[in-house]
Design a protein around this motif. Structure first.
Motif, mmCIF file in Angstrom:
data_model
loop_
_atom_site.group_PDB
_atom_site.id
_atom_site.type_symbol
_atom_site.label_atom_id
_atom_site.label_comp_id
_atom_site.label_asym_id
_atom_site.label_seq_id
_atom_site.Cartn_x
_atom_site.Cartn_y
_atom_site.Cartn_z
ATOM 1 N N ASP A 98 0.840 -1.198 0.000
ATOM 2 C CA ASP A 98 0.000 0.000 0.000
ATOM 3 C C ASP A 98 0.881 1.257 0.000
ATOM 4 O O ASP A 98 0.996 1.973 0.999
ATOM 5 C CB ASP A 98 -0.924 -0.012 1.219
ATOM 6 N N ASP A 99 1.482 1.495 -1.161
ATOM 7 C CA ASP A 99 2.340 2.658 -1.351
ATOM 8 C C ASP A 99 2.134 3.166 -2.779
ATOM 9 O O ASP A 99 2.372 2.430 -3.743
ATOM 10 C CB ASP A 99 3.802 2.291 -1.124
ATOM 11 N N ALA A 100 1.692 4.414 -2.907
ATOM 12 C CA ALA A 100 1.325 4.958 -4.217
ATOM 13 C C ALA A 100 2.495 4.973 -5.183
ATOM 14 O O ALA A 100 2.310 4.811 -6.398
ATOM 15 C CB ALA A 100 0.759 6.365 -4.052
ATOM 16 N N SER A 101 3.706 5.155 -4.686
ATOM 17 C CA SER A 101 4.848 5.200 -5.586
ATOM 18 C C SER A 101 5.114 3.836 -6.222
ATOM 19 O O SER A 101 5.594 3.747 -7.354
ATOM 20 C CB SER A 101 6.092 5.686 -4.844
ATOM 21 N N VAL A 102 4.760 2.754 -5.510
ATOM 22 C CA VAL A 102 4.971 1.406 -6.052
ATOM 23 C C VAL A 102 3.963 1.116 -7.154
ATOM 24 O O VAL A 102 4.332 0.681 -8.257
ATOM 25 C CB VAL A 102 4.877 0.350 -4.928
ATOM 26 N N SER A 103 2.672 1.342 -6.891
ATOM 27 C CA SER A 103 1.657 1.075 -7.919
ATOM 28 C C SER A 103 1.886 1.950 -9.137
ATOM 29 O O SER A 103 1.737 1.488 -10.279
ATOM 30 C CB SER A 103 0.249 1.300 -7.348
ATOM 31 N N GLU A 104 2.267 3.199 -8.937
ATOM 32 C CA GLU A 104 2.522 4.091 -10.065
ATOM 33 C C GLU A 104 3.703 3.595 -10.897
ATOM 34 O O GLU A 104 3.647 3.579 -12.133
ATOM 35 C CB GLU A 104 2.794 5.507 -9.575
ATOM 36 N N ALA A 105 4.768 3.175 -10.240
ATOM 37 C CA ALA A 105 5.944 2.704 -10.960
ATOM 38 C C ALA A 105 5.638 1.447 -11.782
ATOM 39 O O ALA A 105 6.119 1.291 -12.912
ATOM 40 C CB ALA A 105 7.075 2.427 -9.973
ATOM 41 N N LEU A 106 4.831 0.548 -11.224
ATOM 42 C CA LEU A 106 4.461 -0.665 -11.955
ATOM 43 C C LEU A 106 3.653 -0.331 -13.203
ATOM 44 O O LEU A 106 3.928 -0.851 -14.305
ATOM 45 C CB LEU A 106 3.660 -1.596 -11.043
ATOM 46 N N ILE A 107 2.637 0.523 -13.054
ATOM 47 C CA ILE A 107 1.813 0.896 -14.199
ATOM 48 C C ILE A 107 2.645 1.633 -15.241
ATOM 49 O O ILE A 107 2.514 1.386 -16.457
ATOM 50 C CB ILE A 107 0.616 1.754 -13.742
ATOM 51 N N ARG A 108 3.514 2.510 -14.803
ATOM 52 C CA ARG A 108 4.366 3.252 -15.749
ATOM 53 C C ARG A 108 5.252 2.295 -16.549
ATOM 54 O O ARG A 108 5.485 2.501 -17.738
ATOM 55 C CB ARG A 108 5.246 4.251 -14.994
ATOM 56 N N ALA A 109 5.741 1.244 -15.899
ATOM 57 C CA ALA A 109 6.584 0.274 -16.601
ATOM 58 C C ALA A 109 5.820 -0.413 -17.720
ATOM 59 O O ALA A 109 6.340 -0.585 -18.841
ATOM 60 C CB ALA A 109 7.126 -0.761 -15.611
ATOM 61 N N VAL A 110 4.571 -0.794 -17.450
ATOM 62 C CA VAL A 110 3.771 -1.455 -18.490
ATOM 63 C C VAL A 110 3.369 -0.462 -19.583
ATOM 64 O O VAL A 110 3.350 -0.804 -20.768
ATOM 65 C CB VAL A 110 2.532 -2.134 -17.867
ATOM 66 N N GLU A 111 3.058 0.761 -19.190
ATOM 67 C CA GLU A 111 2.732 1.780 -20.187
ATOM 68 C C GLU A 111 3.899 1.991 -21.145
ATOM 69 O O GLU A 111 3.709 2.042 -22.371
ATOM 70 C CB GLU A 111 2.379 3.101 -19.501
ATOM 71 N N GLN A 112 5.106 2.122 -20.597
ATOM 72 C CA GLN A 112 6.282 2.332 -21.434
ATOM 73 C C GLN A 112 6.517 1.137 -22.348
ATOM 74 O O GLN A 112 6.776 1.284 -23.548
ATOM 75 C CB GLN A 112 7.511 2.572 -20.553
ATOM 76 N N TRP A 113 6.396 -0.064 -21.782
ATOM 77 C CA TRP A 113 6.581 -1.296 -22.569
ATOM 78 C C TRP A 113 5.540 -1.369 -23.682
ATOM 79 O O TRP A 113 5.859 -1.746 -24.810
ATOM 80 C CB TRP A 113 6.481 -2.482 -21.612
ATOM 81 N N GLY A 114 4.299 -1.012 -23.371
ATOM 82 C CA GLY A 114 3.246 -1.033 -24.380
ATOM 83 C C GLY A 114 3.439 0.041 -25.426
ATOM 84 O O GLY A 114 3.222 -0.195 -26.636
ATOM 85 N N ARG A 115 3.847 1.229 -24.995
ATOM 86 C CA ARG A 115 4.077 2.326 -25.940
ATOM 87 C C ARG A 115 5.146 1.940 -26.956
ATOM 88 O O ARG A 115 5.036 2.264 -28.155
ATOM 89 C CB ARG A 115 4.500 3.581 -25.180
ATOM 90 N N GLU A 116 6.174 1.249 -26.512
ATOM 91 C CA GLU A 116 7.238 0.795 -27.415
ATOM 92 C C GLU A 116 6.712 -0.157 -28.474
ATOM 93 O O GLU A 116 7.340 -0.329 -29.527
ATOM 94 C CB GLU A 116 8.346 0.114 -26.608
ATOM 95 N N ARG A 117 5.559 -0.765 -28.224
ATOM 96 C CA ARG A 117 4.942 -1.701 -29.172
ATOM 97 C C ARG A 117 3.746 -1.094 -29.893
ATOM 98 O O ARG A 117 2.930 -1.811 -30.473
ATOM 99 C CB ARG A 117 4.536 -2.982 -28.418
ATOM 100 N N GLY A 118 3.637 0.218 -29.837
ATOM 101 C CA GLY A 118 2.612 0.917 -30.589
ATOM 102 C C GLY A 118 1.254 0.971 -29.936
ATOM 103 O O GLY A 118 0.261 1.306 -30.590
ATOM 104 N N MET A 119 1.170 0.677 -28.625
ATOM 105 C CA MET A 119 -0.116 0.681 -27.949
ATOM 106 C C MET A 119 -0.443 2.090 -27.448
ATOM 107 O O MET A 119 0.450 2.856 -27.085
ATOM 108 C CB MET A 119 -0.108 -0.296 -26.776
ATOM 109 N N ASP A 120 -1.749 2.416 -27.423
ATOM 110 C CA ASP A 120 -2.155 3.754 -26.991
ATOM 111 C C ASP A 120 -3.061 3.741 -25.754
ATOM 112 O O ASP A 120 -3.422 4.794 -25.229
ATOM 113 C CB ASP A 120 -2.844 4.506 -28.128
ATOM 114 N N THR A 121 -3.447 2.547 -25.280
ATOM 115 C CA THR A 121 -4.353 2.423 -24.141
ATOM 116 C C THR A 121 -3.891 1.272 -23.262
ATOM 117 O O THR A 121 -3.442 0.236 -23.768
ATOM 118 C CB THR A 121 -5.798 2.164 -24.617
ATOM 119 N N ILE A 122 -4.010 1.454 -21.959
ATOM 120 C CA ILE A 122 -3.706 0.387 -21.003
ATOM 121 C C ILE A 122 -4.999 -0.023 -20.311
ATOM 122 O O ILE A 122 -5.823 0.835 -19.952
ATOM 123 C CB ILE A 122 -2.638 0.827 -19.977
ATOM 124 N N GLN A 123 -5.208 -1.319 -20.151
ATOM 125 C CA GLN A 123 -6.428 -1.841 -19.540
ATOM 126 C C GLN A 123 -6.090 -3.061 -18.693
ATOM 127 O O GLN A 123 -5.109 -3.760 -18.939
ATOM 128 C CB GLN A 123 -7.464 -2.219 -20.608
#
Length: 379
Positions: A98-123
């Motif tokens: 239960d730490d906002a910096s941890v959940s944010e960092a995890l989501i940011r990692a997937v967003e970056q990984w998805g963006r590198e593959r041409g994705m525009d939405t995370i779900q």
């Protein structure tokens, strides 16, 4: 939180940290049902998970001063994206303190990984396929989870909302008390389906499943019935074979009624089983040294007092013709024979009115709302 780093899982130790993290998150939680830890690495092995033929997948672990504090999986299901004409990256298997910096960092990692593959939405949370666990629990945290669904702490959805996620879809589960007698409506409609339409319920044997091809036919029906459902992508023949050989040998086929028409075509299937929640909790996610005993006991001679209705699928041209009533007409006496006092379905989309309405004669209670979140990825 200082010294926080999210790393792609690439070593044996990192995979061990990924697999074992839920032990930290759910320590002392009496509702959580652990996954079988030995199964987790196979999800990322193309030799053992044929869904990776059409999906990219990447697990991550978040570390704080070298201690694991969160995990997440990024998934790009190319087949689903093509089917629904979207560019989505999915997140799955998310766990975090239960730490906002941890959940944010995890989501940011997937967003970056998805963006590198041409994705525009995370779900998410969504799995590789519709048969994986999906949907973050947003209420009824006091109820015990199940082997086939996600359980998560109450703070998870708050983190998602703080990160800017919005609701995409919700699922509900249906909780029913098993009646001693079959409701008259089910009996009447089931009789009509048998006598006027020529439908019949059968219980498939291993020979029929593996040698006569009925296993493949059942899953092809699932592909056809679930085609319009949110996020679904059809199972391949290889995926079907994996499911058949992994799960069919251990389930009670008496609890899998299959409806055939006069041409012996599969037009409906229901899959139920005795609950394995308590046995999995006792096993603590590990088969050895004694986890296997709790599972074999529950499967073979000491059933729990509740059943899980995993799924019901009906061929589109037979929907509304009494197939679902035939399932209830068959299963309710069996549930009583097995000593089940209540049952719970798997997650069902809240806007699937036809599916939810079939339970009305059983006075259902709708529980365990869970949610798929989505948001646009910032460029």
């Amino acid at each position: 939180m200082g010294e926080l780093e999210v790393r792609k899982v690439s070593t044996r130790q990192q995979m061990k940290d990924f697999v074992c993290l839920p032990r930290i998150i759910y320590r002392g939680n009496s509702q959580y049902v652990p996954e079988m830890e030995s199964d987790v690495p196979t999800l990322f092995d193309p030799k053992k998970n044929s869904a990776l033929e059409f999906s990219d997948i990447q697990p991550f672990v978040a570390y704080h001063h070298e201690e694991p504090v969160g995990r997440i999986v990024g998934i790009v299901n190319r087949k689903a994206n093509e089917r629904w004409k979207v560019h989505n990256v999915r997140f799955s298997m998310i766990e975090f303190i239960d730490d906002a910096s941890v959940s944010e960092a995890l989501i940011r990692a997937v967003e970056q990984w998805g963006r590198e593959r041409g994705m525009d939405t995370i779900q998410g949370p969504l799995g590789v396929t519709d048969f994986d666990k999906e949907g973050m629990l947003i209420d009824d945290f006091h109820l015990i989870g199940s082997v086939n669904t996600i359980y998560n702490p109450e703070y998870y959805p708050r983190h998602m909302e703080a990160l800017g996620f919005e609701k995409e879809v919700d699922w509900l589960q249906v909780h029913i008390q098993i009646p001693r007698e079959i409701p008259a409506k089910y009996s009447r409609v089931a009789q009509y389906a048998r006598e006027q339409i020529g439908l019949r319920v059968v219980k498939l044997t291993n020979h029929q499943i593996y040698k006569e091809g009925y296993g493949q036919k059942v899953f092809q029906l699932l592909n056809e019935a679930y085609k319009p459902i949110f996020g679904f992508s059809a199972l391949s023949s290889r995926q079907i074979d994996e499911y058949l050989h992994k799960y069919l040998p251990v389930v009670d086929k008496q609890l899998i009624p299959v409806v055939l028409n006069q041409q012996n075509e599969v037009v409906g299937v229901a899959i139920a089983m005795g609950s394995l929640s308590r046995p999995f909790q006792k096993a603590k996610g590990r088969m050895l040294p004694f986890g296997w005993y709790h599972l074999v006991k529950a499967l073979s001679w000491h059933r729990e007092d509740n059943a899980e209705m995993l799924l019901i699928a009906i061929r589109p041209d037979y929907q509304g013709l009494g197939v679902n009533a035939m399932f209830f007409d068959d299963l309710i006496p069996l549930f009583n024979k097995y000593g089940f006092s209540w049952a719970e379905t798997g997650p069902q989309l809240e806007d699937n009115v036809r599916e939810l309405s079939q339970w009305k004669p059983l006075k259902p209670e709708y529980v365990k709302r869970r949610r798929c979140f989505r948001k646009k990825i910032k460029i």
